[in-house]
Design an enzyme around this catalytic site. Structure first.
Site, PDB file in Angstrom:
ATOM      1  N   HIS A 141      -2.858   6.788   7.299  1.00 33.23           N
ATOM      2  CA  HIS A 141      -1.726   7.809   6.514  1.00 33.23           C
ATOM      3  C   HIS A 141      -2.511   9.040   6.174  1.00 33.23           C
ATOM      4  O   HIS A 141      -1.806  10.133   6.279  1.00 33.23           O
ATOM      5  CB  HIS A 141      -1.174   7.182   5.483  1.00 33.23           C
ATOM      6  CG  HIS A 141       0.029   6.420   5.793  1.00 33.23           C
ATOM      7  ND1 HIS A 141       1.195   6.834   6.391  1.00 33.23           N
ATOM      8  CD2 HIS A 141       0.294   5.137   5.677  1.00 33.23           C
ATOM      9  CE1 HIS A 141       2.114   5.838   6.687  1.00 33.23           C
ATOM     10  NE2 HIS A 141       1.820   4.781   6.117  1.00 33.23           N
ATOM     11  N   GLN A 182       2.628  10.078   1.895  1.00 38.63           N
ATOM     12  CA  GLN A 182       4.007   9.398   1.968  1.00 38.63           C
ATOM     13  C   GLN A 182       4.863   9.928   1.042  1.00 38.63           C
ATOM     14  O   GLN A 182       6.110   9.548   1.263  1.00 38.63           O
ATOM     15  CB  GLN A 182       3.854   7.933   2.016  1.00 38.63           C
ATOM     16  CG  GLN A 182       3.111   7.271   3.273  1.00 38.63           C
ATOM     17  CD  GLN A 182       3.093   5.614   3.119  1.00 38.63           C
ATOM     18  OE1 GLN A 182       2.118   5.054   2.612  1.00 38.63           O
ATOM     19  NE2 GLN A 182       3.844   5.085   3.628  1.00 38.63           N
ATOM     20  N   HIS A 206      -4.614   0.847   7.424  1.00 37.69           N
ATOM     21  CA  HIS A 206      -3.175   1.463   7.727  1.00 37.69           C
ATOM     22  C   HIS A 206      -2.981   2.786   6.763  1.00 37.69           C
ATOM     23  O   HIS A 206      -2.581   3.775   7.172  1.00 37.69           O
ATOM     24  CB  HIS A 206      -2.234   0.433   7.227  1.00 37.69           C
ATOM     25  CG  HIS A 206      -0.554   0.870   7.454  1.00 37.69           C
ATOM     26  ND1 HIS A 206       0.432   0.404   8.342  1.00 37.69           N
ATOM     27  CD2 HIS A 206       0.015   1.656   6.689  1.00 37.69           C
ATOM     28  CE1 HIS A 206       1.304   0.880   7.936  1.00 37.69           C
ATOM     29  NE2 HIS A 206       1.451   1.732   7.020  1.00 37.69           N
ATOM     30  N   GLU A 207      -3.521   2.523   5.590  1.00 41.99           N
ATOM     31  CA  GLU A 207      -3.397   3.538   4.479  1.00 41.99           C
ATOM     32  C   GLU A 207      -4.142   4.765   4.551  1.00 41.99           C
ATOM     33  O   GLU A 207      -4.150   6.042   4.647  1.00 41.99           O
ATOM     34  CB  GLU A 207      -3.476   3.123   3.188  1.00 41.99           C
ATOM     35  CG  GLU A 207      -3.005   2.015   2.474  1.00 41.99           C
ATOM     36  CD  GLU A 207      -1.290   2.141   2.579  1.00 41.99           C
ATOM     37  OE1 GLU A 207      -0.879   3.389   2.841  1.00 41.99           O
ATOM     38  OE2 GLU A 207      -0.626   1.213   3.195  1.00 41.99           O
ATOM     39  N   GLY A 235       0.909  -1.280  -0.178  1.00 42.16           N
ATOM     40  CA  GLY A 235      -0.027  -0.053  -0.031  1.00 42.16           C
ATOM     41  C   GLY A 235       1.006   1.006   0.211  1.00 42.16           C
ATOM     42  O   GLY A 235       2.018   1.169   0.539  1.00 42.16           O
ATOM     43  N   CYS A 265       5.893   0.092   7.936  1.00 41.30           N
ATOM     44  CA  CYS A 265       5.598   1.098   6.958  1.00 41.30           C
ATOM     45  C   CYS A 265       6.841   1.678   6.291  1.00 41.30           C
ATOM     46  O   CYS A 265       7.705   1.365   6.533  1.00 41.30           O
ATOM     47  CB  CYS A 265       5.032   2.093   8.143  1.00 41.30           C
ATOM     48  SG  CYS A 265       4.787   3.728   7.296  1.00 41.30           S
ATOM     49  N   LEU A 266       6.403   1.814   4.955  1.00 43.40           N
ATOM     50  CA  LEU A 266       7.479   2.213   3.906  1.00 43.40           C
ATOM     51  C   LEU A 266       8.011   3.545   4.249  1.00 43.40           C
ATOM     52  O   LEU A 266       9.229   3.915   3.964  1.00 43.40           O
ATOM     53  CB  LEU A 266       6.718   2.342   2.466  1.00 43.40           C
ATOM     54  CG  LEU A 266       6.378   1.194   1.995  1.00 43.40           C
ATOM     55  CD1 LEU A 266       5.611   1.606   0.627  1.00 43.40           C
ATOM     56  CD2 LEU A 266       7.377   0.059   1.913  1.00 43.40           C
TER      57      LEU A 266
HETATM   58  O1  K1U Z   1       1.588   2.207   3.551  1.00 41.00           O
HETATM   59  C1  K1U Z   1       2.731   1.737   3.792  1.00 41.00           C
HETATM   60  O2  K1U Z   1       3.588   1.961   4.575  1.00 41.00           O
HETATM   61  C2  K1U Z   1       2.966   0.487   3.248  1.00 41.00           C
HETATM   62  C3  K1U Z   1       2.780  -0.827   4.191  1.00 41.00           C
HETATM   63  C4  K1U Z   1       1.365  -1.367   4.277  1.00 41.00           C
HETATM   64  C5  K1U Z   1       1.052  -2.449   5.246  1.00 41.00           C
HETATM   65  C6  K1U Z   1       1.777  -3.215   5.561  1.00 41.00           C
HETATM   66  C7  K1U Z   1       1.560  -3.961   6.733  1.00 41.00           C
HETATM   67  C8  K1U Z   1       0.490  -4.157   7.191  1.00 41.00           C
HETATM   68  C9  K1U Z   1      -0.537  -3.363   6.704  1.00 41.00           C
HETATM   69  C10 K1U Z   1      -0.036  -2.204   5.959  1.00 41.00           C
HETATM   70  C11 K1U Z   1       3.794  -1.953   3.709  1.00 41.00           C
HETATM   71  O3  K1U Z   1       3.447  -2.297   2.428  1.00 41.00           O
HETATM   72  S1  K1U Z   1       5.203  -2.251   4.394  1.00 41.00           S
HETATM   73  C12 K1U Z   1       5.604  -3.739   3.578  1.00 41.00           C
HETATM   74  C13 K1U Z   1       5.244  -4.825   4.340  1.00 41.00           C
HETATM   75  O4  K1U Z   1       5.182  -4.715   5.563  1.00 41.00           O
HETATM   76  C14 K1U Z   1       4.485  -5.849   3.833  1.00 41.00           C
HETATM   77  C15 K1U Z   1       4.673  -6.328   2.461  1.00 41.00           C
HETATM   78  C16 K1U Z   1       3.942  -7.530   1.976  1.00 41.00           C
HETATM   79  C17 K1U Z   1       3.120  -8.182   2.947  1.00 41.00           C
HETATM   80  C18 K1U Z   1       2.967  -7.593   4.154  1.00 41.00           C
HETATM   81  C19 K1U Z   1       3.734  -6.733   4.624  1.00 41.00           C
HETATM   82 ZN    ZN Z   2       2.659   3.093   6.308  1.00 40.88          ZN
END
Ligand code: K1U
Ligand code: ZN
Length: 161
Positions: free
Chosen positions: A111, A28, A107-108, A23, A65-66
């Site tokens: 943000h 961000q 989560h999004e 996401g 979180c990215l």
């Molecule tokens: O919004 C963001 O920072 C992106 C974030 C979203 C997210 C991750 C985990 C749970 C809920 C929402 C990410 O994508 S971080 C990458 C990551 O943790 C992930 C990647 C693939 C599968 C699961 C997690």
């Molecule tokens: Zn995030």
């Protein structure tokens, strides 16, 4: 929606995929639009002005979180959500989601309200998460935006100098 905003969503998908995320929300990448992109299980979704209109249940799951890479924490959230939003073409739709998609939508949308998953952690876990980010952030210089003094919330121009 305009062509410019559709291009923004395309760029956001590209950025999110390059970062191996599921996401990404416009704030961000320094944009103030209420737009997020999500791709869980090869199902790309654009949400514009999303609102959570129904929630049910509760589930704990690990989040990252990215914006603060390498920091992780377990967050309790509703396990099922119904979201109302506009799509990439500005058409209204509703989406019912569970599991990772429900977590990612929440989560999004957080943000878009200036909220990070670490805000749900206990005092001690949040402090540990922030300490980890302090030690890591030099490796991710693009993740820290330096604001001029007059743009720092609560401060105005020379007052902040
Ligand atoms: O919004 C963001 O920072 C992106 C974030 C979203 C997210 C991750 C985990 C749970 C809920 C929402 C990410 O994508 S971080 C990458 C990551 O943790 C992930 C990647 C693939 C599968 C699961 C997690
Ligand atoms: Zn995030």
């Amino acid at each position: 929606m305009t062509d410019e905003l559709r291009r923004l969503t395309d760029d956001m998908f590209e950025t999110m995929h390059a970062a191996k995320g599921i996401g990404l929300a416009a704030p961000q990448i320094g944009r103030s639009e209420r737009i997020a992109v999500i791709d869980v299980d090869d199902n790309p979704i654009v949400v514009v002005n999303p609102e959570i209109i129904l929630t049910d249940g509760s589930a704990r799951g690990e989040e990252g979180c990215l914006s603060i890479p390498e920091v992780f924490g377990d967050v309790d959230r509703p396990s099922r959500v119904t979201v109302r939003a506009l799509d990439r073409d500005g058409q209204p739709f509703e989406l019912e989601a569970t599991e990772l998609l429900a977590r990612c939508l929440q989560h999004e949308i957080d943000h878009l309200h200036g909220k990070l998953f670490i805000d749900y952690l206990s005092f001690l876990k949040r402090r540990a998460a922030l300490a980890k980010w302090e030690s890591m952030k030099k490796d991710f210089p693009q993740n820290t935006r330096r604001l001029p003094p007059n743009e720092i919330a609560g401060r105005h121009g020379e007052e902040a100098l």
